[in-house]
Enzyme design. Sequence first.
Site, PDB file in Angstrom:
ATOM      1  N   HIS A 182       0.798  -1.233   0.046  1.00 43.33           N
ATOM      2  CA  HIS A 182       0.058   0.159  -0.167  1.00 43.33           C
ATOM      3  C   HIS A 182       0.977   1.152   0.115  1.00 43.33           C
ATOM      4  O   HIS A 182       2.112   1.107   0.202  1.00 43.33           O
ATOM      5  CB  HIS A 182      -1.066  -0.077   1.246  1.00 43.33           C
ATOM      6  CG  HIS A 182      -0.259   0.028   2.514  1.00 43.33           C
ATOM      7  ND1 HIS A 182      -0.014   1.218   2.953  1.00 43.33           N
ATOM      8  CD2 HIS A 182       0.139  -0.900   3.298  1.00 43.33           C
ATOM      9  CE1 HIS A 182       0.687   1.184   4.071  1.00 43.33           C
ATOM     10  NE2 HIS A 182       0.761  -0.080   4.416  1.00 43.33           N
ATOM     11  N   CYS A 198       2.738  -4.847   6.877  1.00 44.37           N
ATOM     12  CA  CYS A 198       2.270  -4.617   5.493  1.00 44.37           C
ATOM     13  C   CYS A 198       3.678  -3.715   4.847  1.00 44.37           C
ATOM     14  O   CYS A 198       4.574  -3.674   5.467  1.00 44.37           O
ATOM     15  CB  CYS A 198       1.112  -3.572   5.191  1.00 44.37           C
ATOM     16  SG  CYS A 198      -0.395  -4.258   5.815  1.00 44.37           S
TER      17      CYS A 198
END
Length: 223
Positions: A182, A198
Site C-alpha cells: 500500500h 504490511c
Amino acid sequence: MTAALSVPSRRAFMAGGASLAALTLAGCATSRRIERIDQPQFSDYYLQMYGPIPNERFPIPAIDLAKLDPNMFRTVVSDPTGEAPGTIVVNTGERHLYLVLEGGQAIRYGVGIGRDGFTWSGRAKVGRKAEWPTWTPTKEMMERQPETREFAGGMPPGLTNPLGARALYIYQDGRDTLYRLHGTMEVWSIGGAVSSGCVRLLFHDIIDLYSRAPVGTPIIVNQ
C-alpha cells in the site's frame, strides 16, 4: 504490464544520486496543498517522477526528495531475483520490492516493511486491488492500539488514510492474509522497519506498481 517506465540516462541518474550524496509503515499526515518543492540538486527525471499528481481523487503533493535515500528511488535494474516476468518479489533485508520484467530486468521500488514481531514471508498472490481504499484496523490492532477503535467501521479514503492511494491485497491459498502492499506519505519510513507487517511504498510508486500488477500477480516475500 501496459504502463511504460522510461529508463534514466546515466547522466540523469548520476545527477540525482551523486549530488544528494554530496549533501552528505499505519497513518500518514500531510497537507493537501499542492506546491512545487525547490529541489535543484535532483535531475528533472526524478523531479517529474516524484512531482505533484493533481488529477487524483485526492491531489498528491510532490515528494521532498531530500528526505529520501537515493537507493530508494524507483529505477530499472538487472533482475536479481531469477523469478518469472510479472512476479513481485519483496526483499525485506534490502528494503526493496522488485517487479520482474521481460529481458532480464526489473523495476526496483524502495519500501518500508514490518517491524520486529510483525514480519511475514512466503508465496502468495494479489487477491484484489483498490484505489483510495477504506482502512479498517484488525481486532488485534484495536486491542494493541485502543485509539484505532474509532475506525472500527472503516476509515474513509484520503491522504491520511493508512492504506494511501492504492492497495494490493495479499492472498494465500485463496484467503486474505490481512497483509497489503500500500501507499504512504511518510517518506521517512521508506527503507525502515516500522509497519504492522504490511509493505509500504510512496504514493507515486504504489500507483505505478498498481498499474502494472493485475489481480493474480504472484508475490514472494523473502526475509
